[in-house]
Scaffold this active site. Structure first.
Site, PDB file in Angstrom:
ATOM      1  N   ARG A 151       0.807  -1.239   0.000  1.00  0.00           N
ATOM      2  CA  ARG A 151       0.000   0.000   0.000  1.00  0.00           C
ATOM      3  C   ARG A 151       0.834   1.280   0.000  1.00  0.00           C
ATOM      4  NH1 ARG A 151      -2.502  -3.270   3.591  1.00  0.00           N
ATOM      5  NH2 ARG A 151      -4.428  -4.223   2.842  1.00  0.00           N
TER       6      ARG A 151
ATOM      7  N   LYS B 135       3.594  11.961 -10.393  1.00  0.00           N
ATOM      8  CA  LYS B 135       2.667  11.172 -11.219  1.00  0.00           C
ATOM      9  C   LYS B 135       3.407   9.927 -11.682  1.00  0.00           C
ATOM     10  CE  LYS B 135       0.856  13.558 -14.542  1.00  0.00           C
ATOM     11  NZ  LYS B 135       0.346  14.610 -15.458  1.00  0.00           N
TER      12      LYS B 135
ATOM     13  N   GLU C 265      11.611  19.564 -23.630  1.00  0.00           N
ATOM     14  CA  GLU C 265      10.893  19.878 -22.381  1.00  0.00           C
ATOM     15  C   GLU C 265      11.526  21.098 -21.702  1.00  0.00           C
ATOM     16  OE1 GLU C 265       8.087  18.516 -21.463  1.00  0.00           O
ATOM     17  OE2 GLU C 265       8.019  16.495 -22.331  1.00  0.00           O
TER      18      GLU C 265
ATOM     19  N   LYS D 201       9.286  23.259 -12.650  1.00  0.00           N
ATOM     20  CA  LYS D 201       8.401  22.100 -12.508  1.00  0.00           C
ATOM     21  C   LYS D 201       7.937  21.971 -11.051  1.00  0.00           C
ATOM     22  CE  LYS D 201       6.479  18.099 -13.627  1.00  0.00           C
ATOM     23  NZ  LYS D 201       6.708  16.825 -14.250  1.00  0.00           N
TER      24      LYS D 201
ATOM     25  N   GLU E  54      -3.113  17.797 -10.055  1.00  0.00           N
ATOM     26  CA  GLU E  54      -3.581  18.193 -11.383  1.00  0.00           C
ATOM     27  C   GLU E  54      -5.046  18.604 -11.395  1.00  0.00           C
ATOM     28  OE1 GLU E  54      -2.681  15.279 -14.437  1.00  0.00           O
ATOM     29  OE2 GLU E  54      -1.728  16.850 -15.601  1.00  0.00           O
TER      30      GLU E  54
ATOM     31  N   ARG F 132      -1.818  22.849 -13.070  1.00  0.00           N
ATOM     32  CA  ARG F 132      -0.760  21.982 -13.584  1.00  0.00           C
ATOM     33  C   ARG F 132      -0.912  21.698 -15.084  1.00  0.00           C
ATOM     34  NH1 ARG F 132       1.776  16.990 -10.109  1.00  0.00           N
ATOM     35  NH2 ARG F 132       2.735  15.906 -11.810  1.00  0.00           N
TER      36      ARG F 132
ATOM     37  N   ASN G 294       1.170  20.907 -19.958  1.00  0.00           N
ATOM     38  CA  ASN G 294       0.801  20.183 -21.183  1.00  0.00           C
ATOM     39  C   ASN G 294       1.074  20.972 -22.450  1.00  0.00           C
ATOM     40  OD1 ASN G 294       0.005  17.811 -20.073  1.00  0.00           O
ATOM     41  ND2 ASN G 294      -2.142  18.400 -19.873  1.00  0.00           N
TER      42      ASN G 294
ATOM     43  N   HIS H 144       1.772  19.284 -25.729  1.00  0.00           N
ATOM     44  CA  HIS H 144       1.478  17.857 -25.583  1.00  0.00           C
ATOM     45  C   HIS H 144       0.166  17.430 -26.246  1.00  0.00           C
ATOM     46  CE1 HIS H 144       4.907  17.985 -22.951  1.00  0.00           C
ATOM     47  NE2 HIS H 144       4.838  16.697 -22.724  1.00  0.00           N
TER      48      HIS H 144
ATOM     49  N   HIS I  63       1.152  14.426 -28.174  1.00  0.00           N
ATOM     50  CA  HIS I  63       0.692  13.063 -27.860  1.00  0.00           C
ATOM     51  C   HIS I  63       0.089  12.383 -29.084  1.00  0.00           C
ATOM     52  CE1 HIS I  63       0.409  13.582 -23.223  1.00  0.00           C
ATOM     53  NE2 HIS I  63       1.510  12.958 -23.581  1.00  0.00           N
TER      54      HIS I  63
ATOM     55  N   HIS J 277       9.722  10.964 -27.407  1.00  0.00           N
ATOM     56  CA  HIS J 277       8.713  11.822 -26.788  1.00  0.00           C
ATOM     57  C   HIS J 277       9.023  13.319 -27.004  1.00  0.00           C
ATOM     58  CE1 HIS J 277       5.675  13.224 -24.013  1.00  0.00           C
ATOM     59  NE2 HIS J 277       6.591  13.908 -23.361  1.00  0.00           N
TER      60      HIS J 277
HETATM   61  N1  GLY Z   1       6.189  12.114 -12.850  1.00  0.00           N
HETATM   62  C1  GLY Z   1       6.019  13.291 -13.590  1.00  0.00           C
HETATM   63  C2  GLY Z   1       5.021  14.223 -13.056  1.00  0.00           C
HETATM   64  O1  GLY Z   1       4.507  14.063 -11.986  1.00  0.00           O
HETATM   65  O2  GLY Z   1       4.718  15.192 -13.719  1.00  0.00           O
END
Ligand code: GLY
Length: 373
Positions: free
Chosen positions: A122, A144, A186, A228, A238, A242, A246, A249, A253, A275
């Site tokens: 967990r 993320k 980036e 960042k 997000e 946030r 993008n 993107h 994408h 990417h």
């Molecule tokens: N792991 C990348 C982010 O959280 O944006």
């Protein structure tokens, strides 16, 4: 030269350490960040195997009990099968709730290792040791973490912040040129979003950046981590702000789904786009769309952006064989997957963007036509 950036997230705050030769200090930094640690598992990206070994050595030399497991390089590691193998490796290494996973490698390995850390027992502690420019300036910061489903990228995951990020700039010296340039997309993106000075620095110091000048890159990586980190601090999960990250993107994408390594299952010798290369095309599209939509307040922005991306050897047109209509269709698929509405991030001026759903389909079509190669 060593820098330190703090990502402010209350009890989940952490430091990003940036500098040359930091790998040898990994054990000490881990001990400092996670005081009551029992055992560690290094999840090493096969594409950065020597750095995985260096990390393991540094941890053991600091008296920590550490094991290692290797995962395939690139997106191929972000599968349920690889996650299951790493869960098993956690059991083999006898990790408990006071143990930690250390991801050593590119962004994909970090995403996978973070996902395993978020779910094993967990959730256990997690450390990011990025070895690519893209991972240093983007993927290793923010929490993320995810694996892919066969039909959709990053579809199963969590928000699980690292306890520590260690960016050893020496690892950049072994990075293939194309991957390094891909990471620069980036970096350009971050300048476009929040830091006019960074964008100008990239313009004036382009050669030093391409030469991977240690001092210039230490400053560039630190500045990117600050940007960042600040965006993540303001909107960890997000909820809104946030979204600015993008930039580039939406189209990026779609291009990645059509012509990226992702679709083709990655792998050495593969001729798909990386990417960052897809993001570069997406940045150009966003700038042109901003002009057409009347959002742009700095007329020379699209040209300066394209000049800089070209200087970094990044693509600024759709790859041959990728039809604008197919890009539009791929964006529609993305739209469905994210709940119905695309939120465009459009540059206003260098260092400032605006998020808007109000973009005319005919403007998108016209921009994609302009980008046909
Ligand atoms: N792991 C990348 C982010 O959280 O944006």
């Amino acid at each position: 030269m060593t820098g330190k950036v703090r990502v402010e997230l209350g009890p989940r705050s952490y430091f990003i350490h940036i500098g040359h030769g930091l790998m040898s200090r990994l054990g000490e930094l881990v001990r400092e960040a996670i005081p009551d640690l029992t055992r560690l598992l290094v999840v090493a990206d096969a594409g950065a195997a020597t750095w995985g070994e260096a990390a393991l050595r540094a941890l053991r030399e600091a008296g920590l009990a550490a094991e290692v497991t290797t995962v395939p390089g690139g997106e191929r590691c972000k599968t349920l099968a690889v996650a299951a193998a790493v869960w098993e490796a956690c059991l083999d290494a006898r990790l408990d709730r006071r143990s930690a996973i250390v991801a050593v490698g590119g962004g994909a390995a970090g995403d996978l290792a973070g996902f395993v850390a978020a779910t094993y027992q967990r959730g256990i502690a997690f450390v990011q040791v990025p070895t690519t420019l893209l991972a240093m300036v983007d993927a290793s910061v923010g929490g993320k973490v995810a694996i892919n489903l066969p039909r959709a990228k990053n579809m199963v995951g969590a928000f699980h912040q690292p306890r520590l990020v260690v960016a050893d700039l020496s690892t950049l010296s072994t990075l293939p040129d194309r991957e390094y340039r891909s990471g620069l997309a980036e970096v350009v993106k971050h300048g476009m979003i929040r830091d006019r000075g960074l964008f100008q620095l990239l313009e004036t110091e382009a050669q030093a950046v391409l030469d991977r000048d240690p001092e210039v890159m230490a400053g560039v990586v630190e500045r990117n981590c600050r940007i960042k980190g600040a965006v993540v601090s303001a909107d960890e999960r997000e909820g809104g702000f946030r979204t600015v990250l993008n930039l580039g993107h939406t189209v990026g994408h779609a291009v990645e789904a059509l012509a990226g390594r992702l679709e083709r299952d990655g792998g050495p010798g593969d001729d798909g786009l990386l990417h960052g290369e897809c993001v570069a095309i997406g940045l150009v599209a966003a700038a042109r769309l901003s002009a057409r939509s009347g959002v742009l307040a700095q007329p020379d922005l699209p040209e300066r952006l394209e000049t800089l991306l070209r200087r970094f050897g990044l693509p600024v047109r759709l790859p041959p064989g990728v039809d604008p209509a197919a890009v539009e269709a791929a964006m529609a698929y993305d739209k469905k997957a994210t709940g119905g509405q695309l939120r465009w991030v459009l540059p206003v001026r260098i260092g400032q963007v605006q998020v808007t759903p109000y973009v005319l389909p005919e403007d998108v079509r016209a921009v994609l036509e302009e980008l046909r190669s």
